[in-house]
Design an enzyme around this catalytic site. Structure first.
Site, PDB file in Angstrom:
ATOM      1  N   ASP A 103      10.708   0.569   3.494  1.00 54.55           N
ATOM      2  CA  ASP A 103      10.409  -0.404   4.199  1.00 54.55           C
ATOM      3  C   ASP A 103      11.315  -1.537   3.903  1.00 54.55           C
ATOM      4  OD1 ASP A 103       9.276  -0.642   1.512  1.00 54.55           O
ATOM      5  OD2 ASP A 103       7.885  -2.083   1.726  1.00 54.55           O
ATOM      6  N   GLU A 170       6.615  -0.600  -0.178  1.00 58.62           N
ATOM      7  CA  GLU A 170       7.031  -0.726  -1.587  1.00 58.62           C
ATOM      8  C   GLU A 170       7.103  -2.381  -1.625  1.00 58.62           C
ATOM      9  OE1 GLU A 170       8.916  -2.372  -5.075  1.00 58.62           O
ATOM     10  OE2 GLU A 170       9.832  -2.432  -2.920  1.00 58.62           O
TER      11      GLU A 170
END
Ligand SMILES: [Zn+2]
Ligand SMILES: [Zn+2]
Length: 443
Positions: A103, A170
């Site tokens: 991400d 994350e």
């Protein structure tokens, strides 16, 4: 006259250089570099220009699935949301998990790179934001592809099963938990070891660093709602002012750190957001705080959260809020401390010295209380020993210049964040390949 004297000094130095073993980069390091020059550099460029927010990594995951499938791995998509699992089977032997997080962050890139992101995306919160790979996860996923390709090319040198994962979210410390809840350790081969790396802008390129104990702190995101009673700003006595009450609370929370937490146990409480009110002359009916809590051990973590609950309720009582309208404390998300397995870390740090050279392995030093949800993959109840290492991302010259008072090195999550992609990816993938070859070498 100067010359013979100079030679005398030089000769022993030359002798020393000749005696030292040549820094033997493994053969696959050159292959990874060649792969970077050929097309992994372009893959990084693609991911850097096209970052996606946590839980929304749809195109990133699709591209990762395609790249990993092309290596011959069995790929499963949509594990824990947008997660990707790629299983590479190569005979009997241990199962090793390699994790890369996918991400980006809601940050408007101002790095000055030629491939700066101009992407925007609506996040899971419904809010549209600019998006940037401001933590370097783009290097992690390209590094995973590089490692997968190398392992396939060297199948004769290892035996066992590699499980490679592209992990979502994350940055919201949610993706690891979501993948485990979706059967990562039951639907797919359960790992004997779990490995991951993170690029680090404070470490020079070409280096790695891993702790034999704590690599990252725990993190908990806490929302506190402070109720009030709305009123006219000119008549405060007719209401309960939540801005005033929440302001007291912000100060009181720091007393937990300075007066309750044992001073030799690290811990942080940061109020990162404080929202209340609409207008100058209206006393609002609530205030909202968003708090992050960090610790290096579970006892301190639990103590801090319990104290935040107690202090919040009692600051409410102090201000005359009724028992059914005391501040509400909710732990929204959290991750435990990320601990490396000491024996595994000693073993693999030694491999790093052999692979990258003595100087390339920097002793680990915890400089901040950053957190990582990799912790979930290696929790004690899974019995999966973990090795998480940092990989240098900033050229040494830039770090030296910053130390000498020059331009500072931008931190992770900053709009100015930039790392040197090639050395980060090549070093990360070389180190990861070396670790896998060590753990899975043929008997
Ligand atoms: Zn980050
Ligand atoms: Zn990160």
């Amino acid at each position: 006259m100067a010359l013979p004297h100079g030679l005398k000094v030089l000769l022993p130095v030359l002798a020393l250089v000749a005696a030292a073993p040549a820094m033997a980069q493994p053969d696959y390091a050159a292959a990874i570099k060649a792969d970077y020059d050929k097309d992994l550099g372009a893959l990084w460029d693609h991911f850097h220009r096209n970052p996606e927010l946590s839980h929304m990594e749809v195109k990133t995951a699709a591209r990762m699935a395609k790249e990993l499938r092309a290596t011959g791995a069995e790929v499963t998509e949509k594990v824990g949301g947008t997660g990707v699992v790629a299983v590479l089977r190569n005979g009997p032997g241990p199962v090793v998990l390699l994790r890369a997080d996918m991400d980006g962050l809601p940050v408007k890139e101002a790095s000055g790179l030629s491939n700066m992101s101009v992407a925007r995306q609506v996040g899971v919160d419904g809010i549209e934001n600019p998006v940037m790979h401001a933590c370097g996860h783009d290097t992690h996923i390209v590094g995973l592809v590089a490692t997968a390709r190398r392992l396939v090319a060297m199948k004769d040198r290892w035996s066992g099963t590699v499980v490679m994962i592209g992990q979502p979210a994350e940055e919201r410390i949610a993706g690891a938990k979501a993948m485990l809840a979706d059967g990562l350790y039951t639907r797919f081969p359960k790992p004997d070891y779990a490995l991951a790396w993170h690029v680090n802008s404070l470490l020079p390129t070409g280096t790695v660093s891993a702790s034999e104990d704590i690599q990252y702190s725990s993190s908990d995101s806490i929302d506190i709602t402070v109720p009030g009673v709305g009123a006219h700003g000119a008549a405060p006595h007719t209401g309960k002012d939540p801005v005033y009450i929440a302001s007291q609370l912000v100060i009181a929370l720091q007393g937990i750190i300075s007066r309750e937490k044992p001073p030799l146990k690290p811990g942080v409480i940061t109020v990162g957001a404080f929202h209340a009110g609409t207008k100058h002359n209206i006393i609002s009916d609530h205030a909202d705080l968003q708090v992050t809590v960090r610790a290096n051990d579970e006892d301190t973590r639990a103590m801090l959260i319990a104290a935040i609950r107690r202090v919040s309720a009692n600051v409410g009582r102090l201000n005359g809020l009724p028992e059914d309208k005391l501040p509400v404390v909710k732990v929204i998300e959290g991750t435990p401390v990320t601990k490396n397995d000491p024996a595994l870390t000693r073993r693999l740090n030694a491999v790093m010295v052999q692979t990258l050279g003595e100087e390339a392995v920097v002793p680990f030093e915890q400089k901040t209380m950053g957190a990582e949800d990799f912790a979930y993959f290696v929790q004690a109840d899974h019995k999966v020993p973990g090795y998480y290492f940092a990989v240098g991302g900033t050229p040494r010259a830039a770090l030296d210049a910053a130390e000498a008072g020059g331009p500072p090195v931008p931190s992770h999550h900053s709009p100015l964040f930039k790392i040197a992609p090639e050395p980060a990816i090549v070093t990360g993938a070389t180190a990861m390949t070396a670790a896998v070859l060590e753990l899975m070498k043929k008997p």
